[in-house]
Design a protein around this motif. Structure first.
Motif: not given
Length: 339
Positions: A16-38
């Protein structure tokens, strides 16, 4: 900006792909956790890459496609530096409470074409089935996903919220690079069967919500008072009423270890997740979500914290004492299908 952080690199699955051992979940950048700041969210993407994060995780359901569209400029600017993961299966209508699940092959084909268009790319590095519909034979769904690999639309396959038995069944159809499910100090049900199966098959584990949707940071204890309007956690069982108060008390050993190490509670919680790789003998790449550049740098630093056996022993009892389920309705999770 190129990634130049010091995160260890690991392989997602065999070949599989080689990646950094920690990633980033991007869900909250669009919704679910209140107002977003683009602007802050875009700065967070850049900060993550600078810290060595290369796995960026989204889904077609996040913002009803808006999160994929939001990521498109970043993807275009850094396509060769990042591993792009997205998902299909959650069908959302006009009713914000509605969550249908679709795993049928025609739906999968429509979904991937729509995601490719929104993301502005010709290929998705890691394509997940977001949730399992037991009414559709797993072999049919994974077979349709495998066709996308053969056609060059997708490079690697992933599953989310499946049991160990389901993972083995899927792997017989096509290699699975990663299994994404909730795994944290507060949520350890995946250890019942999924983790063992992943280790056996050489499948990487990608824990989502490794900070318990923020609860493990210690930033709040009462959803009604501490979370803004529009934050979906106000309806999550672990964040409400007596459950929230009881769960806040469980953070005492996390805070104790954090104080002793000069770290944050979030870093200790993430360090615990990273330690699962050694405990269970598999690759583990958590994807904590954040919308703040400073927070993503703090989270990345957690990968370099090695917890002692004594510290692990203090943290061990927490999950068994957590009050409330992960979701108000657990029927779409792997827990509901465990034998």
């Amino acid at each position: 900006m190129s990634g130049h952080g010091t995160l260890e690199r690991v392989e997602l699955g065999r070949g599989g792909p080689v990646v950094g051992v920690q990633g980033l979940g991007c869900m909250g950048m669009s919704e679910f956790y209140g107002e977003t700041d683009e602007s802050a969210a875009r700065a967070t993407l850049d900060a993550a890459l600078a810290a060595g994060v290369t796995l960026f995780d989204t889904a077609d359901a996040y913002g009803r496609g808006a999160n994929e569209e939001f990521l498109a400029p970043f993807v275009a600017a850094h396509r060769d530096e990042i591993t792009l993961a997205t998902k299909f299966a959650l069908e959302r209508g006009e009713d914000p409470r509605h969550r249908g699940i679709r795993n049928d092959p025609p739906y999968i084909r429509r979904a991937v074409e729509a995601s490719l268009r929104r993301l502005g790319t010709e290929v998705i590095d890691l394509y997940y089935m977001h949730r399992r519909d037991p009414a559709v034979p797993l072999a049919e769904s994974v077979g349709a996903m495998a066709e996308l690999v053969r056609e060059g639309k997708v490079r690697h396959l992933g599953l989310s919220e499946v049991t160990g038995a389901e993972l083995r069944e899927a792997y017989e159809v096509h290699p699975i690079a990663a299994l994404q499910s909730e795994w944290s100090l507060f949520s350890r049900d995946v250890e019942d069967s999924a983790v063992g199966a992943a280790a056996e098959l050489g499948v990487a584990f990608v824990p989502y919500s490794p900070l318990g949707r923020g609860f493990l940071t210690g930033a709040f204890a009462d959803a009604g008072k501490d979370l803004e309007a529009g934050d979906y956690r106000k309806d999550q069982p672990r964040f409400t009423g007596d459950n929230a108060r009881a769960n806040a008390e469980l953070l005492a050993p996390v805070r104790e270890i954090a104080r002793a190490r000069g770290a944050s509670p979030a870093q200790i919680a993430l360090a615990w997740v990273h330690r699962r790789a050694e405990v269970h003998g598999l690759t583990v790449v958590p994807i904590p979500g954040t919308r703040k550049p400073g927070r993503v740098e703090e989270n990345a630093a957690a990968a370099r914290i090695a917890l002692s056996e004594a510290e692990l022993a203090l943290l061990e009892p927490i999950a068994a004492r957590v009050a409330g389920d992960r979701y108000p309705d657990m029927t779409s999770t792997a827990v509901a299908r465990e034998e």
